[in-house]
Design a protein around this motif. Sequence first.
Motif, short mmCIF file in Angstrom:
data_model
loop_
_atom_site.label_atom_id
_atom_site.label_comp_id
_atom_site.label_asym_id
_atom_site.label_seq_id
_atom_site.Cartn_x
_atom_site.Cartn_y
_atom_site.Cartn_z
N LYS A 1 10.50 -3.26 -11.14
CA LYS A 1 9.23 -3.46 -11.83
C LYS A 1 9.25 -4.67 -12.77
CE LYS A 1 8.42 1.50 -11.64
NZ LYS A 1 9.49 1.80 -10.70
N GLU A 2 10.31 -5.43 -12.75
CA GLU A 2 10.45 -6.59 -13.63
C GLU A 2 9.60 -7.76 -13.14
OE1 GLU A 2 12.16 -6.43 -16.48
OE2 GLU A 2 12.62 -4.37 -15.97
N ALA A 3 9.14 -8.58 -14.07
CA ALA A 3 8.37 -9.78 -13.72
C ALA A 3 9.29 -10.99 -13.68
CB ALA A 3 7.24 -9.98 -14.72
N THR A 4 10.39 -10.85 -12.97
CA THR A 4 11.35 -11.94 -12.88
C THR A 4 11.17 -12.69 -11.57
OG1 THR A 4 12.97 -10.40 -11.95
CG2 THR A 4 13.07 -10.78 -14.34
N GLU A 5 11.62 -13.92 -11.55
CA GLU A 5 11.50 -14.75 -10.36
C GLU A 5 12.06 -14.03 -9.13
OE1 GLU A 5 9.99 -17.92 -8.49
OE2 GLU A 5 9.96 -17.76 -10.67
N GLY A 6 11.27 -14.02 -8.06
CA GLY A 6 11.73 -13.43 -6.81
C GLY A 6 11.59 -11.93 -6.71
N SER A 7 10.83 -11.31 -7.63
CA SER A 7 10.71 -9.86 -7.59
C SER A 7 9.31 -9.39 -7.19
CB SER A 7 11.07 -9.26 -8.96
OG SER A 7 10.16 -9.68 -9.94
N TRP A 8 8.42 -10.32 -6.85
CA TRP A 8 7.06 -9.93 -6.51
C TRP A 8 6.63 -10.54 -5.18
CZ3 TRP A 8 7.92 -13.47 -10.48
CH2 TRP A 8 7.46 -14.75 -10.26
N LEU A 9 5.55 -9.98 -4.67
CA LEU A 9 4.92 -10.45 -3.45
C LEU A 9 3.68 -11.24 -3.85
CD1 LEU A 9 4.45 -10.28 -0.31
CD2 LEU A 9 3.18 -8.16 -0.79
N GLU A 10 3.52 -12.43 -3.28
CA GLU A 10 2.33 -13.23 -3.56
C GLU A 10 1.57 -13.45 -2.25
OE1 GLU A 10 1.82 -16.75 -6.43
OE2 GLU A 10 2.20 -17.70 -4.47
N LEU A 11 0.32 -12.96 -2.23
CA LEU A 11 -0.55 -13.12 -1.08
C LEU A 11 -1.58 -14.20 -1.40
CD1 LEU A 11 -1.20 -9.33 -0.34
CD2 LEU A 11 0.59 -10.80 0.59
N GLY A 12 -2.14 -14.80 -0.37
CA GLY A 12 -3.10 -15.89 -0.52
C GLY A 12 -4.37 -15.50 -1.24
N PRO A 13 -5.29 -16.47 -1.40
CA PRO A 13 -6.54 -16.23 -2.11
C PRO A 13 -7.51 -15.34 -1.33
CG PRO A 13 -6.48 -18.47 -1.25
CD PRO A 13 -5.14 -17.85 -0.97
N GLY A 14 -8.53 -14.88 -2.02
CA GLY A 14 -9.53 -13.98 -1.43
C GLY A 14 -9.08 -12.54 -1.58
N THR A 15 -9.90 -11.64 -1.10
CA THR A 15 -9.56 -10.22 -1.20
C THR A 15 -8.41 -9.91 -0.24
OG1 THR A 15 -11.85 -9.68 -1.77
CG2 THR A 15 -10.46 -7.87 -1.01
N GLN A 16 -7.31 -9.42 -0.80
CA GLN A 16 -6.11 -9.09 -0.03
C GLN A 16 -5.67 -7.67 -0.41
OE1 GLN A 16 -4.70 -10.98 2.23
NE2 GLN A 16 -5.24 -13.09 1.77
N TYR A 17 -4.82 -7.09 0.41
CA TYR A 17 -4.32 -5.76 0.08
C TYR A 17 -2.87 -5.58 0.51
CZ TYR A 17 -5.02 -4.40 5.00
OH TYR A 17 -4.97 -4.32 6.36
N VAL A 18 -2.24 -4.58 -0.12
CA VAL A 18 -0.98 -4.03 0.36
C VAL A 18 -1.26 -2.58 0.71
CG1 VAL A 18 0.52 -5.60 -0.93
CG2 VAL A 18 -0.14 -3.42 -1.96
N GLN A 19 -0.53 -2.07 1.71
CA GLN A 19 -0.74 -0.71 2.18
C GLN A 19 0.59 -0.01 2.31
OE1 GLN A 19 -3.70 -0.06 5.27
NE2 GLN A 19 -2.16 1.05 6.45
N ILE A 20 0.66 1.19 1.75
CA ILE A 20 1.89 1.99 1.77
C ILE A 20 1.68 3.18 2.69
CG2 ILE A 20 3.49 3.35 0.39
CD1 ILE A 20 2.50 1.63 -2.03
N ASP A 21 2.62 3.38 3.60
CA ASP A 21 2.62 4.54 4.49
C ASP A 21 3.53 5.59 3.87
OD1 ASP A 21 2.88 6.43 6.50
OD2 ASP A 21 3.41 4.99 8.06
N LEU A 22 2.95 6.69 3.44
CA LEU A 22 3.72 7.76 2.82
C LEU A 22 4.46 8.61 3.85
CD1 LEU A 22 1.13 8.88 0.11
CD2 LEU A 22 3.09 7.33 -0.17
N GLY A 23 4.22 8.37 5.13
CA GLY A 23 4.93 9.07 6.20
C GLY A 23 4.27 10.35 6.66
N ALA A 24 3.48 10.96 5.81
CA ALA A 24 2.75 12.19 6.12
C ALA A 24 1.65 12.32 5.07
CB ALA A 24 3.67 13.40 6.06
N GLU A 25 0.69 13.18 5.33
CA GLU A 25 -0.38 13.38 4.37
C GLU A 25 0.18 13.97 3.08
OE1 GLU A 25 -4.85 14.84 4.68
OE2 GLU A 25 -3.44 16.52 4.81
N HIS A 26 -0.25 13.43 1.97
CA HIS A 26 0.15 13.90 0.65
C HIS A 26 -1.06 14.18 -0.22
CE1 HIS A 26 4.12 12.51 1.76
NE2 HIS A 26 4.61 12.94 0.61
N LYS A 27 -0.90 15.09 -1.14
CA LYS A 27 -1.87 15.30 -2.20
C LYS A 27 -1.39 14.42 -3.35
CE LYS A 27 -4.07 18.98 -4.83
NZ LYS A 27 -4.11 20.42 -5.09
#
Length: 152
Positions: free
Chosen positions: A26-52
């Motif tokens: 969770k650190e904001a150090t160089e090389g620890s984040w993902l940078e996506l291009g401009p405009g509306t972008q998303y990341v998606q996580i697959d939890l593997g099964a339905e979760h509450k």
Amino acid sequence: SKGKKVTASDNEPIVGEAAFVTDGNKEATEGSWLELGPGTQYVQIDLGAEHKVHAIVLWHYHGDPRVYKDVIVQLAGDKDFILDVKTVYNNDHDNSSGMGIGKDFEYFELNEGRLVNAKGAKGRFVRLYSNGSTSDDMNHYTEVDVYGMPAK
């Protein structure tokens, strides 16, 4: 959500890799984040099964003060987010990302992350959108933690 599979709307990220979003750093150090291009972008996580899902904590880039625009957090049972989509956070006050006007407030990114109360919404997939920040047009994701339990 640590170690869960992550995909992104930008197939060629500018910096980092999608796996950074659930690697536990969770650190904001160089090389620890993902940078996506401009405009509306998303990341998606697959939890593997339905979760509450009870809570989602997200960290964009928090190395300097900035506000991310059009932060929208959704859950769904299908990876294409067509059926049974539940929006649990939306601060897109002018519908510039085209997913409806949000009623949640914009906020400054902090190292504590942003807690989203998912109120027990069910889904296998979690999708987090953004549309640049007050710093630049890029979209950054440092970490996302999803808290919940398998739905039965």
